[in-house]
Every structure is written in C-alpha cells, then in structure tokens.
Design an enzyme around this catalytic site. Structure first.
Site, mmCIF file in Angstrom:
data_model
loop_
_atom_site.group_PDB
_atom_site.id
_atom_site.type_symbol
_atom_site.label_atom_id
_atom_site.label_comp_id
_atom_site.label_asym_id
_atom_site.label_seq_id
_atom_site.Cartn_x
_atom_site.Cartn_y
_atom_site.Cartn_z
ATOM 1 C CB SER A 113 -0.719 -0.057 1.337
ATOM 2 O OG SER A 113 -1.454 1.121 1.377
ATOM 3 C CE1 TYR A 136 -6.340 4.486 -1.880
ATOM 4 C CE2 TYR A 136 -4.637 4.387 -0.476
ATOM 5 C CZ TYR A 136 -5.701 4.023 -0.933
ATOM 6 O OH TYR A 136 -6.601 3.140 -0.043
ATOM 7 C CB THR A 162 -6.961 2.012 -4.615
ATOM 8 O OG1 THR A 162 -5.823 1.082 -4.509
ATOM 9 C CG2 THR A 162 -8.165 2.165 -3.978
ATOM 10 N NE ARG A 174 -15.764 16.335 7.786
ATOM 11 C CZ ARG A 174 -15.996 16.492 6.713
ATOM 12 N NH1 ARG A 174 -14.851 16.557 5.721
ATOM 13 N NH2 ARG A 174 -17.170 17.096 6.304
ATOM 14 C CE LYS A 231 -7.453 -3.476 -3.582
ATOM 15 N NZ LYS A 231 -7.899 -2.280 -2.453
ATOM 16 C CG HIS A 255 -11.324 0.171 -0.189
ATOM 17 N ND1 HIS A 255 -10.666 0.737 -1.009
ATOM 18 C CD2 HIS A 255 -10.380 0.309 1.059
ATOM 19 C CE1 HIS A 255 -9.574 1.285 -0.386
ATOM 20 N NE2 HIS A 255 -9.397 0.953 0.897
HETATM 21 C C1 LIG Z 1 -8.068 -1.994 7.478
HETATM 22 C C2 LIG Z 1 -8.011 -2.068 5.832
HETATM 23 C C3 LIG Z 1 -7.081 -1.150 5.204
HETATM 24 C C4 LIG Z 1 -7.165 -1.234 3.891
HETATM 25 N N1 LIG Z 1 -6.143 -0.206 3.311
HETATM 26 C C5 LIG Z 1 -5.833 -0.410 1.891
HETATM 27 C C6 LIG Z 1 -4.901 0.578 1.049
HETATM 28 O O1 LIG Z 1 -4.106 1.162 1.964
HETATM 29 N N2 LIG Z 1 -5.091 0.364 -0.175
HETATM 30 C C7 LIG Z 1 -5.939 -0.168 -0.833
HETATM 31 O O2 LIG Z 1 -5.856 -0.180 -2.169
HETATM 32 N N3 LIG Z 1 -6.742 -1.122 -0.123
HETATM 33 C C8 LIG Z 1 -7.073 -1.035 1.185
HETATM 34 N N4 LIG Z 1 -7.881 -1.681 1.745
HETATM 35 C C9 LIG Z 1 -8.765 -2.788 0.753
HETATM 36 C C10 LIG Z 1 -7.943 -4.006 0.502
HETATM 37 O O3 LIG Z 1 -7.096 -3.938 -0.100
HETATM 38 C C11 LIG Z 1 -9.125 -4.905 0.009
HETATM 39 O O4 LIG Z 1 -9.590 -4.510 -1.106
HETATM 40 C C12 LIG Z 1 -10.266 -5.677 0.988
HETATM 41 O O5 LIG Z 1 -9.456 -5.707 2.197
HETATM 42 C C13 LIG Z 1 -10.405 -7.072 0.611
HETATM 43 O O6 LIG Z 1 -11.449 -7.393 1.233
HETATM 44 P P1 LIG Z 1 -11.278 -8.572 2.410
HETATM 45 O O7 LIG Z 1 -10.610 -7.761 3.402
HETATM 46 O O8 LIG Z 1 -12.552 -8.928 2.938
HETATM 47 O O9 LIG Z 1 -10.356 -9.788 2.037
HETATM 48 C C14 LIG Z 1 -7.976 -1.799 2.961
HETATM 49 C C15 LIG Z 1 -8.881 -2.785 3.689
HETATM 50 C C16 LIG Z 1 -8.750 -2.733 5.093
HETATM 51 C C17 LIG Z 1 -9.856 -3.756 5.939
#
Ligand SMILES: Cc1cc2nc3c(=O)[nH]c(=O)nc-3n(C[C@H](O)[C@H](O)[C@H](O)COP(=O)(O)O)c2cc1C
Length: 377
Positions: A113, A136, A162, A174, A231, A255
């Site tokens: 990330s 991002y 993303t 917020r 994504k 997400h």
């Molecule tokens: C706490 C958390 C932080 C995340 N941070 C990012 C991130 O920094 N960048 C991103 O593209 N997706 C982020 N995601 C989304 C994940 O990449 C992914 O799409 C998602 O967690 C997939 O679903 P799952 O958790 O049910 O496997 C985040 C998800 C969670 C739960």
C-alpha cells in the site's frame, strides 16, 4: 499449539485476530458497532461467495492437480495476491517485512500500500517474490509520480491504482478518523517527498485527488512501463471502459467495505464484470474470500485470481510471517480439495458452469442471462 487451539481455517485466524488486537484496531479493520456499514458490507461479501452453489463433475481422474497459474505473467503457486492494505504494523511489529517474506515463501504476489508502515525500498530489500505497488493519486500529482518512480527503481512489477476511495471525506468518515489514533504523523513512503511532509493518517483523505478520472489513465501510463491494475471496479460498464483504455488488469473490489458501504457483494459484481469484458484484460476480485471454495467459485466466474485483505491482517496478527504463510497454505489446501471433489484438475481451466445459481430460490447468477437460461432458472 495443542489440537484445541490449532487454527484450521481462515475464519479461525480472523476470530483469533479479533481477540488479540486492541479493540479500536480490530473495529477499524473488521467493522463493528461504531461502523455498521463496513461490517454489513464485509458480511455480505462473504455471504456472496457462500451463496453460490457448486455443480461438481464426478468420475474425473483428479490424481494430478495443479493450483499454479500466472497473474499478469507472474507465476504463482495459487491464484492469490496479498491485497495492499495500510499499516501492517497494526497487526505485527514486523509489518510488511513479515508479509513480504511470507508471500515469497508461499509463492504468491504481495501488494504494498501507499500507506504502508515500511517503505517501498525496505520491503523490496527483504522480498523474495514479486511485489506490486498500490498507488493513491494525490492532489499534488508529483507525490504520486515520485512513488511510482521509486517502485520502478525497486523492482516492483505492477502499479495498482485504487479508484474507490477518491478522497471524499464524509461526515461519518471524519468522525471515525477523529476517533482513531493517528497511526502515522507522516506515512513512511512519503517522508522526504517535497509537498508530502504533512501527509499522515489525519490529513490523508483530503490530500487525495477527487478530480482523478478516465482521462488520467494516459497520465498514469506516462509514469512507467509497468502494467496497470485498476482496483475498485464495481460495474460491468466501468470494467469494459478499463479494457478499452488498455488497462492490463482490474480488481473487482468494494475495499472490503471500507470505502462506500452498502454496495453489492463482489461475487455478484464479478459475474457482471466478466460478462462485460473480453480476453484483453485480467479480472481479479477481493472481498470476503475466506475459503478455498470461494477461490474456486471466483475462478469459475472468470477471475484470474483473488486478493486477501483481512485474512492477511489476521494471519499477521496471530503469527507474523508464519501466520500469513499458514493462511495462504490453508486456502491452497482447501482449493486443492475442492478441485478434486469437483472434477477440476487445473486452476487455469475451471469451467464456467461449475457455479450454478444462488441458494436463494429463483435467484440466477446476476449478469449472466445465458447461464441462467441454460440452467433453466
Ligand atoms: C483496514 C483496511 C485497510 C485497507 N487499506 C487499503 C489500502 O491502503 N489500499 C488499498 O488499495 N486497499 C486497502 N484496503 C482494501 C483491501 O486492499 C481489500 O480490497 C479488501 O480488504 C479485501 O477484502 P477482505 O478484507 O474481505 O479480503 C484496506 C482494507 C482494510 C480492511
């Protein structure tokens, strides 16, 4: 670990992680009473996979089976990518360093990330398998350009952009942000980049570029020669547009419920997306993948592979690199077993009609009228 405490499923890992992590961290990751929309979307993602029925073939010689395939030309032992998720140190002090080691050992790809706890270079230095960099797009585009430049220099193999989180800071968001501990004053990847000195947890969302749109794919192309993965796709027409723009891969994703809430389960979206695109683009999916049969169903619906978010955090929280490797190993073993029970010998050739209709009576696989007609639903 004795037999009673041994973790045998990904769900076991998730449950244990929820017990181990501080309440605030667990709620942020998995959802909870203070953010019910996230918990709802997360639960619906998992149900989406569960509700699809399998239609196994029998009397097939399944003595030799393979879960190995390629994703964007990169060989993987099982069609799994560790999804880019922020700040792995929330789960374990070794954070992304442990995850990258585990990914290499398990033979899968790891996505890093933008808001990781270790830098692009630190993670590349310990990784033994392929890495993707998740980008991002900041209002100050030169920050994003610099991150891509560093990812290329460090040997990352794809840029994952993303697009489901365009910096909109809702009231609820917020509120949640103010409740959360500021994990990073400045995200490690952003330290030292001119204009990014202030970009930490609290200022993050407002720093993202909400003007970012389809025309900017050309700008992204200009940043590197790496394949582009978009994504956060949740509709067939947007998927087709990605294909028309020449994007190499997309991730069907909401997400994990952390962006817009109350969206469709990704299993449902996947069927619509794969019915809308041709062979010119690889389709990946994430959200609620918790069992090997979920992966088999995703492949049957036309996905090239799946990404893991919360299972990754959970493995890491429970056992560091060993935990992450075990989570991937469990899914690989379950996938292998499901293949053998379904008459499938190769993950690269899972028949489309292996997935039938939903458990809910009369509800066909959405987005696929052909199959629904074939099955006389
Ligand atoms: C706490 C958390 C932080 C995340 N941070 C990012 C991130 O920094 N960048 C991103 O593209 N997706 C982020 N995601 C989304 C994940 O990449 C992914 O799409 C998602 O967690 C997939 O679903 P799952 O958790 O049910 O496997 C985040 C998800 C969670 C739960």
């Amino acid at each position: 670990m004795d037999a009673d405490t041994q973790l045998r499923t990904v769900a076991d890992y998730v449950d244990r992680a929820k017990q181990l992590l501080p309440g605030e961290t667990a709620t942020g990751m998995f959802g909870g009473a203070s953010n019910p929309g996230t918990a709802w979307t997360d639960a619906r993602n998992a149900e989406g996979w569960r509700d699809l029925e399998l239609r196994p073939h029998v009397m097939v010689d399944v003595s030799s089976r393979s879960t190995a395939t390629e994703i964007l030309g990169l060989p993987v032992s099982v069609p799994v990518v560790l999804s880019p998720v922020g700040s792995h140190v929330r789960s374990h002090p070794d954070g992304e360093l442990a995850s990258a080691r585990a990914a290499g050992e398990a033979g899968v790809i790891m996505g890093l990330s933008t808001v990781s706890s270790y830098t692009i270079e630190e993670v590349a230095a310990v990784a033994s398998g392929p890495l993707w960099f998740q980008l991002y797009v900041f209002r100050n585009r030169s920050i994003s350009a610099e991150l891509v430049r560093r990812a290329v220099a460090s040997g990352y193999r794809a840029i994952v952009v993303t697009v489901d989180n365009p910096g909109t800071s809702s009231e609820e968001r917020r509120f949640r942000a103010t409740k959360r501990r500021a994990e990073h004053d400045v995200f490690p990847n952003l330290r030292g980049i001119p204009g990014a000195e202030q970009l930490g947890t609290t200022k993050f969302h407002e720093s993202l570029d909400d003007t970012f749109n389809w025309h900017d794919i050309e700008w992204l192309r200009g940043l590197s020669d790496l394949p582009l993965v978009i994504k956060g796709i949740q509709r067939g027409d947007d998927a087709r547009r990605c294909e028309e723009c020449g994007v190499e891969a997309i991730v069907v994703s909401n997400h994990g419920g952390q962006a817009l809430q109350y969206t469709r389960p990704t299993a449902e979206v996947l069927a619509e997306v794969t019915a809308s695109v041709g062979d010119g683009i690889e389709v990946l999916v994430d959200g609620g993948i918790r069992h090997g049969t979920d992966i088999l169903k995703a492949l049957a619906l036309g996905a090239r592979g799946v990404l893991l978010g919360k299972p990754l955090y959970s493995g890491l929280a429970v056992g560091g690199a060993d935990g992450v490797r075990d989570v991937v190993g469990i899914l690989q073993a379950e996938l292998g077993a499901a293949m053998s029970l379904s008459g499938v010998t190769d993950v690269r050739a899972v028949p489309r009609d292996l997935v039938g209709h939903r458990l809910s009576p009369g509800r066909p696989v959405p987005g696929d009228p052909t199959l629904a007609a074939e099955l006389e639903l």
